[in-house]
Write a protein that holds these residues in place. Structure first.
Motif, PDB file in Angstrom:
ATOM      1  N   PHE A 330      34.536  44.933  33.174  1.00  0.00           N
ATOM      2  CA  PHE A 330      35.764  45.688  32.938  1.00  0.00           C
ATOM      3  C   PHE A 330      36.858  44.764  32.416  1.00  0.00           C
ATOM      4  O   PHE A 330      37.543  45.085  31.438  1.00  0.00           O
ATOM      5  CB  PHE A 330      36.197  46.358  34.243  1.00  0.00           C
ATOM      6  CG  PHE A 330      37.529  47.055  34.172  1.00  0.00           C
ATOM      7  CD1 PHE A 330      37.636  48.326  33.629  1.00  0.00           C
ATOM      8  CD2 PHE A 330      38.675  46.452  34.676  1.00  0.00           C
ATOM      9  CE1 PHE A 330      38.861  48.977  33.579  1.00  0.00           C
ATOM     10  CE2 PHE A 330      39.904  47.103  34.630  1.00  0.00           C
ATOM     11  CZ  PHE A 330      39.997  48.369  34.074  1.00  0.00           C
ATOM     12  N   CYS A 331      37.021  43.608  33.059  1.00  0.00           N
ATOM     13  CA  CYS A 331      38.088  42.686  32.677  1.00  0.00           C
ATOM     14  C   CYS A 331      37.829  42.036  31.326  1.00  0.00           C
ATOM     15  O   CYS A 331      38.772  41.717  30.597  1.00  0.00           O
ATOM     16  CB  CYS A 331      38.246  41.608  33.745  1.00  0.00           C
ATOM     17  SG  CYS A 331      38.753  42.236  35.351  1.00  0.00           S
ATOM     18  N   ALA A 332      36.568  41.825  30.980  1.00  0.00           N
ATOM     19  CA  ALA A 332      36.249  41.238  29.684  1.00  0.00           C
ATOM     20  C   ALA A 332      36.504  42.205  28.544  1.00  0.00           C
ATOM     21  O   ALA A 332      36.802  41.795  27.420  1.00  0.00           O
ATOM     22  CB  ALA A 332      34.793  40.782  29.661  1.00  0.00           C
ATOM     23  N   ALA A 333      36.399  43.503  28.832  1.00  0.00           N
ATOM     24  CA  ALA A 333      36.561  44.511  27.791  1.00  0.00           C
ATOM     25  C   ALA A 333      38.005  44.954  27.625  1.00  0.00           C
ATOM     26  O   ALA A 333      38.418  45.325  26.524  1.00  0.00           O
ATOM     27  CB  ALA A 333      35.682  45.725  28.103  1.00  0.00           C
ATOM     28  N   GLY A 355      35.283  34.795  42.170  1.00  0.00           N
ATOM     29  CA  GLY A 355      36.236  34.215  43.099  1.00  0.00           C
ATOM     30  C   GLY A 355      37.594  34.028  42.446  1.00  0.00           C
ATOM     31  O   GLY A 355      38.641  34.305  43.046  1.00  0.00           O
ATOM     32  N   ALA A 356      37.585  33.556  41.200  1.00  0.00           N
ATOM     33  CA  ALA A 356      38.841  33.375  40.468  1.00  0.00           C
ATOM     34  C   ALA A 356      39.517  34.717  40.200  1.00  0.00           C
ATOM     35  O   ALA A 356      40.752  34.827  40.276  1.00  0.00           O
ATOM     36  CB  ALA A 356      38.572  32.650  39.155  1.00  0.00           C
ATOM     37  N   LEU A 357      38.728  35.737  39.900  1.00  0.00           N
ATOM     38  CA  LEU A 357      39.308  37.049  39.639  1.00  0.00           C
ATOM     39  C   LEU A 357      40.044  37.575  40.863  1.00  0.00           C
ATOM     40  O   LEU A 357      41.187  38.051  40.772  1.00  0.00           O
ATOM     41  CB  LEU A 357      38.202  38.027  39.218  1.00  0.00           C
ATOM     42  CG  LEU A 357      38.626  39.486  39.045  1.00  0.00           C
ATOM     43  CD1 LEU A 357      39.614  39.629  37.908  1.00  0.00           C
ATOM     44  CD2 LEU A 357      37.415  40.382  38.802  1.00  0.00           C
ATOM     45  N   LEU A 358      39.409  37.490  42.034  1.00  0.00           N
ATOM     46  CA  LEU A 358      40.052  37.992  43.241  1.00  0.00           C
ATOM     47  C   LEU A 358      41.236  37.124  43.654  1.00  0.00           C
ATOM     48  O   LEU A 358      42.167  37.616  44.295  1.00  0.00           O
ATOM     49  CB  LEU A 358      39.031  38.086  44.374  1.00  0.00           C
ATOM     50  CG  LEU A 358      37.937  39.139  44.175  1.00  0.00           C
ATOM     51  CD1 LEU A 358      36.953  39.132  45.340  1.00  0.00           C
ATOM     52  CD2 LEU A 358      38.528  40.532  43.997  1.00  0.00           C
ATOM     53  N   ASP A 359      41.217  35.849  43.288  1.00  0.00           N
ATOM     54  CA  ASP A 359      42.359  34.978  43.579  1.00  0.00           C
ATOM     55  C   ASP A 359      43.571  35.335  42.734  1.00  0.00           C
ATOM     56  O   ASP A 359      44.710  35.082  43.142  1.00  0.00           O
ATOM     57  CB  ASP A 359      41.981  33.512  43.327  1.00  0.00           C
ATOM     58  CG  ASP A 359      41.075  32.942  44.408  1.00  0.00           C
ATOM     59  OD1 ASP A 359      41.012  33.546  45.505  1.00  0.00           O
ATOM     60  OD2 ASP A 359      40.432  31.911  44.155  1.00  0.00           O
ATOM     61  N   ARG A 360      43.332  35.899  41.559  1.00  0.00           N
ATOM     62  CA  ARG A 360      44.412  36.110  40.587  1.00  0.00           C
ATOM     63  C   ARG A 360      44.895  37.547  40.496  1.00  0.00           C
ATOM     64  O   ARG A 360      45.764  37.862  39.678  1.00  0.00           O
ATOM     65  CB  ARG A 360      43.937  35.656  39.196  1.00  0.00           C
ATOM     66  CG  ARG A 360      43.547  34.185  39.130  1.00  0.00           C
ATOM     67  CD  ARG A 360      42.950  33.847  37.786  1.00  0.00           C
ATOM     68  NE  ARG A 360      42.462  32.469  37.735  1.00  0.00           N
ATOM     69  CZ  ARG A 360      41.870  31.923  36.691  1.00  0.00           C
ATOM     70  NH1 ARG A 360      41.709  32.629  35.583  1.00  0.00           N
ATOM     71  NH2 ARG A 360      41.445  30.658  36.723  1.00  0.00           N
ATOM     72  N   THR A 361      44.311  38.441  41.287  1.00  0.00           N
ATOM     73  CA  THR A 361      44.707  39.848  41.231  1.00  0.00           C
ATOM     74  C   THR A 361      45.192  40.294  42.601  1.00  0.00           C
ATOM     75  O   THR A 361      44.898  39.657  43.615  1.00  0.00           O
ATOM     76  CB  THR A 361      43.525  40.727  40.796  1.00  0.00           C
ATOM     77  OG1 THR A 361      42.413  40.500  41.672  1.00  0.00           O
ATOM     78  CG2 THR A 361      43.087  40.406  39.374  1.00  0.00           C
ATOM     79  N   PRO A 362      45.961  41.389  42.649  1.00  0.00           N
ATOM     80  CA  PRO A 362      46.428  41.882  43.961  1.00  0.00           C
ATOM     81  C   PRO A 362      45.256  42.169  44.887  1.00  0.00           C
ATOM     82  O   PRO A 362      44.250  42.758  44.472  1.00  0.00           O
ATOM     83  CB  PRO A 362      47.186  43.169  43.598  1.00  0.00           C
ATOM     84  CG  PRO A 362      47.564  43.008  42.166  1.00  0.00           C
ATOM     85  CD  PRO A 362      46.474  42.204  41.534  1.00  0.00           C
ATOM     86  N   LEU A 363      45.379  41.723  46.122  1.00  0.00           N
ATOM     87  CA  LEU A 363      44.327  41.924  47.112  1.00  0.00           C
ATOM     88  C   LEU A 363      44.905  42.717  48.274  1.00  0.00           C
ATOM     89  O   LEU A 363      45.873  42.287  48.916  1.00  0.00           O
ATOM     90  CB  LEU A 363      43.783  40.579  47.606  1.00  0.00           C
ATOM     91  CG  LEU A 363      42.617  40.635  48.590  1.00  0.00           C
ATOM     92  CD1 LEU A 363      41.381  41.235  47.925  1.00  0.00           C
ATOM     93  CD2 LEU A 363      42.293  39.234  49.122  1.00  0.00           C
ATOM     94  N   ARG A 390      41.754  38.711  32.912  1.00  0.00           N
ATOM     95  CA  ARG A 390      41.019  38.498  31.657  1.00  0.00           C
ATOM     96  C   ARG A 390      40.540  37.057  31.570  1.00  0.00           C
ATOM     97  O   ARG A 390      39.407  36.783  31.146  1.00  0.00           O
ATOM     98  CB  ARG A 390      41.932  38.843  30.482  1.00  0.00           C
ATOM     99  CG  ARG A 390      41.251  38.897  29.124  1.00  0.00           C
ATOM    100  CD  ARG A 390      40.340  40.097  29.039  1.00  0.00           C
ATOM    101  NE  ARG A 390      39.834  40.335  27.708  1.00  0.00           N
ATOM    102  CZ  ARG A 390      40.425  41.128  26.820  1.00  0.00           C
ATOM    103  NH1 ARG A 390      41.549  41.742  27.115  1.00  0.00           N
ATOM    104  NH2 ARG A 390      39.884  41.334  25.653  1.00  0.00           N
ATOM    105  N   ALA A 391      41.373  36.124  31.977  1.00  0.00           N
ATOM    106  CA  ALA A 391      40.992  34.707  31.947  1.00  0.00           C
ATOM    107  C   ALA A 391      39.824  34.427  32.887  1.00  0.00           C
ATOM    108  O   ALA A 391      38.926  33.635  32.568  1.00  0.00           O
ATOM    109  CB  ALA A 391      42.188  33.847  32.315  1.00  0.00           C
ATOM    110  N   ALA A 392      39.807  35.077  34.053  1.00  0.00           N
ATOM    111  CA  ALA A 392      38.697  34.880  34.984  1.00  0.00           C
ATOM    112  C   ALA A 392      37.395  35.399  34.387  1.00  0.00           C
ATOM    113  O   ALA A 392      36.329  34.786  34.541  1.00  0.00           O
ATOM    114  CB  ALA A 392      38.997  35.593  36.301  1.00  0.00           C
ATOM    115  N   ALA A 393      37.468  36.519  33.682  1.00  0.00           N
ATOM    116  CA  ALA A 393      36.259  37.065  33.061  1.00  0.00           C
ATOM    117  C   ALA A 393      35.746  36.165  31.957  1.00  0.00           C
ATOM    118  O   ALA A 393      34.525  36.039  31.755  1.00  0.00           O
ATOM    119  CB  ALA A 393      36.546  38.467  32.519  1.00  0.00           C
TER     120      ALA A 393
END
Length: 613
Positions: A330-333, A355-363, A390-393
């Motif tokens: 989803f994030c790559a697209a 792991g990077a995606l969850l670190d960089r988005t609201p949790l 997007r960067a994490a993807a």
């Protein structure tokens, strides 16, 4: 015989061809290509071969449904080539193999039982997991990942703290016991991780790209078509994405889909749930849908685990995810809102793309708290800022665009064949099916302000009662129709009867108010988009009144929004209950979310009253 072999045996009832037990193999695959598989009726594989043309047999070895779906994304690499025979086998030993053979059967693929497959040689063997006794399959192996990013460590499986798919215990065994000719990876960092984990296995590791991502990106232009098929319209499509196992969203918070389906306004949000194929295989589709029945009854979309999950992610406006890797696609697209709902317990490996995606988005906090405060999800979605996800993807995927061509080059080199001249491109994802059940009765909440009247609808019975209950006659349960303050009827499809019998709009509304004494208003929706609304009198001497109700489309930039006429009917019904009947045409502003629509009430014309419905 194992249970996997017993299941697979129905696909082949003849003994293997002569010589197969000893691994006999004809030159150029000619004998192997024509006799490697015998069909269920005992005949040899069809399509006679020209013995002057080299032939090859490729075996796709799947251990689970999710591995099979990844293998199916590779099939276009070989499409259009009649020199190649494509066969499938189920690698035994997985708890999630139940759906694999059924999926192959649905495709019309030819399956070789595992014991038979182990007695033959193949020109190429393609697998999407290093687990299982792949060493028993004779021929060069191509190994693919069956997810994005190698983000999870499965407790109690393989080496402690090793990423699933990169476990050195499995990679060492595959390297020494099975001839790995190509380990196709999606990003240079993955090659480095293989080298650090199993240096000897890195010799055959190459960056090919992610063929599933290629399909997602190739299908991006179909986004509006997917949303139309799903019935999304101007609503926000929110996709819940769940991995499998005890730390998954669906296991830790099984009530969340139903809670969100009841809390989110029906005309503003649409809900979808993407469930990992392993979870489907473990429960079975029937059991899964029964457990999710309250959410499905409220209109939730449950996409098929092959292809449709990705189509839904393309259509989605926002994603709520656990630590499963599907959110990376989803994030790559598209750089749209992503919210984490669970950090994965001890399964998520820090520093991985997920792991990077969850670190960089609201949790969000504990999933349990979301049940009591679902509005916190909407707040978190609004707090999302573009960029980091997007960067994490991007850390999971090499620059896209050439994965199919790279894979094709490698595969044909291993087969010793010249590539066909025709071009091959990623296959477009199929259009997703709409929600299996659509609500036909709503608790309608009404808020009157200086700006107009706001209508908020929730599927009936999922939350507190509203201003009135509105139900579609002929679609809603009869007990809801008997309780409704507003009953409406949508146009019926054309009848094939030689002599058709239909109601007029005026006749049906009059009959309905007589047949349902608790109903305050009845309306017939006309094919033109307008409605004929009949309102019961306030007292014994007050006569019933009829109105034509029309809603103007709303232009927003270069697009046009149209509201469901049933929403306008609720606005008109609520207004007429609190105000004196208008002496002539009257206009009110009906708000649905952030969108205002102009609704006109006027006396009906003769053709409107007599229109068949």
């Amino acid at each position: 015989m194992s249970s996997d072999d017993a299941t697979a045996a129905r696909f082949q009832r003849d003994p293997p061809p002569p010589g197969a037990e000893s691994g006999q193999r004809a030159e150029d695959g000619g004998e192997n290509g024509t006799r490697a598989f015998r069909a269920e009726n005992g005949s040899a594989a069809p399509r006679p071969r020209n013995r002057d043309v080299p032939t090859r047999t490729v075996l796709f070895a799947a251990r689970s449904a999710v591995a099979l779906y990844r293998l199916l994304d590779v099939l276009p690499v070989l499409s259009g080539d009649d020199r190649i025979t494509r066969l499938f086998t189920l690698v035994p030993g997985s708890d999630f193999g139940a759906d694999t053979l059924a999926a192959i059967d649905a495709l019309g693929g030819r399956t070789v039982p595992w014991t038979t497959a182990c007695g033959r040689s193949y020109d190429l063997i393609v697998a999407a997991s290093p687990k299982g006794d792949l060493r028993l399959l004779r021929g060069p192996h191509v190994l693919l990942p069956h997810g994005a990013g190698f983000n999870k460590s499965i407790p109690g499986e393989g080496s402690a703290d090793s990423a699933s798919g990169l476990d050195p215990a499995y990679l060492h065994r595959a390297e020494h016991d099975a001839p790995i000719a190509l380990h196709a990876l999606a990003h240079p960092d993955q090659v480095a991780r293989v080298a650090a984990t199993a240096p000897e296995a890195a010799r055959h590791a190459k960056v090919i790209g992610d063929l599933t991502l290629e399909r997602v990106l190739a299908s991006w232009s179909l986004r509006e078509r997917y949303r139309t098929a799903l019935g999304t319209g101007a609503r926000t499509l929110l996709a819940l994405v769940s991995t499998w196992g005890p730390e998954s969203l669906i296991r830790r918070n099984p009530a969340l889909p139903a809670r969100l389906a009841s809390h989110l306004p029906h005309d503003e949000y649409q809900l979808a749930l993407v469930v990992h194929p392993n979870e489907r295989s473990l429960l079975g589709t029937y059991e899964l849908t029964e457990r999710l029945a309250p959410a499905l009854d409220a209109g939730m979309v449950l996409p098929d685990p092959h292809e449709e999950w990705a189509s839904v992610l393309i259509a989605a406006d926002a994603v709520v995810t656990d630590h499963g890797s599907a959110a990376l696609y989803f994030c790559a697209a598209q750089d749209r809102p992503v919210v984490g709902v669970h950090p994965g317990g001890g399964e998520l490996i820090p520093g991985t793309p997920m792991g990077a995606l969850l670190d960089r988005t609201p949790l969000l906090g504990h999933p349990e708290s979301l049940l009591d405060h679902p509005e916190s999800l909407v707040t978190a979605l609004r707090a999302y800022r573009p960029g980091p996800a997007r960067a994490a993807a991007e850390a999971a995927f090499a620059p896209p665009g050439d994965a199919v061509d790279r894979m094709r080059t490698e595969v044909y080199a291993l087969l010793g064949l010249a590539r066909p001249a025709h071009a091959v491109r990623p296959r477009l994802l199929r259009t997703p099916a709409p929600a299996p059940r659509v609500p036909a009765a709503f608790d309608v909440h009404v808020e009157t302000t200086e700006a107009g009247i706001r209508i908020t609808r929730h599927p009936a019975g999922t939350g507190p009662p509203g201003h009135h209950l509105a139900a579609e006659h002929g679609a809603a349960h009869e007990h809801l129709a008997r309780s409704a303050g507003l009953l409406y009827r949508r146009p019926l499809p054309a009848s094939a009867a030689p002599v058709e019998l239909t109601w007029t709009a005026e006749g049906w509304t009059r009959h309905t108010l007589a047949a349902y004494p608790g109903c305050r208003a009845a309306a017939a929706l006309l094919p033109s988009g307008g409605c004929l609304l009949r309102v019961r009198g306030q007292g014994r001497t007050d006569q019933e009144r009829t109105y034509a109700v029309e809603t103007e489309p709303r232009a927003e930039g270069d697009r046009v929004l149209r509201v469901d006429p049933a929403v306008a009917l609720s606005a008109a019904h609520a207004t007429l209950l609190t105000r004196p009947p208008p002496p002539g045409p009257a206009t009110l502003t009906c708000w649905v979310g952030d969108h205002p629509f102009q609704v006109t009430l006027r006396p009906p014309t003769g053709p409107e009253s007599t229109h068949p419905v």
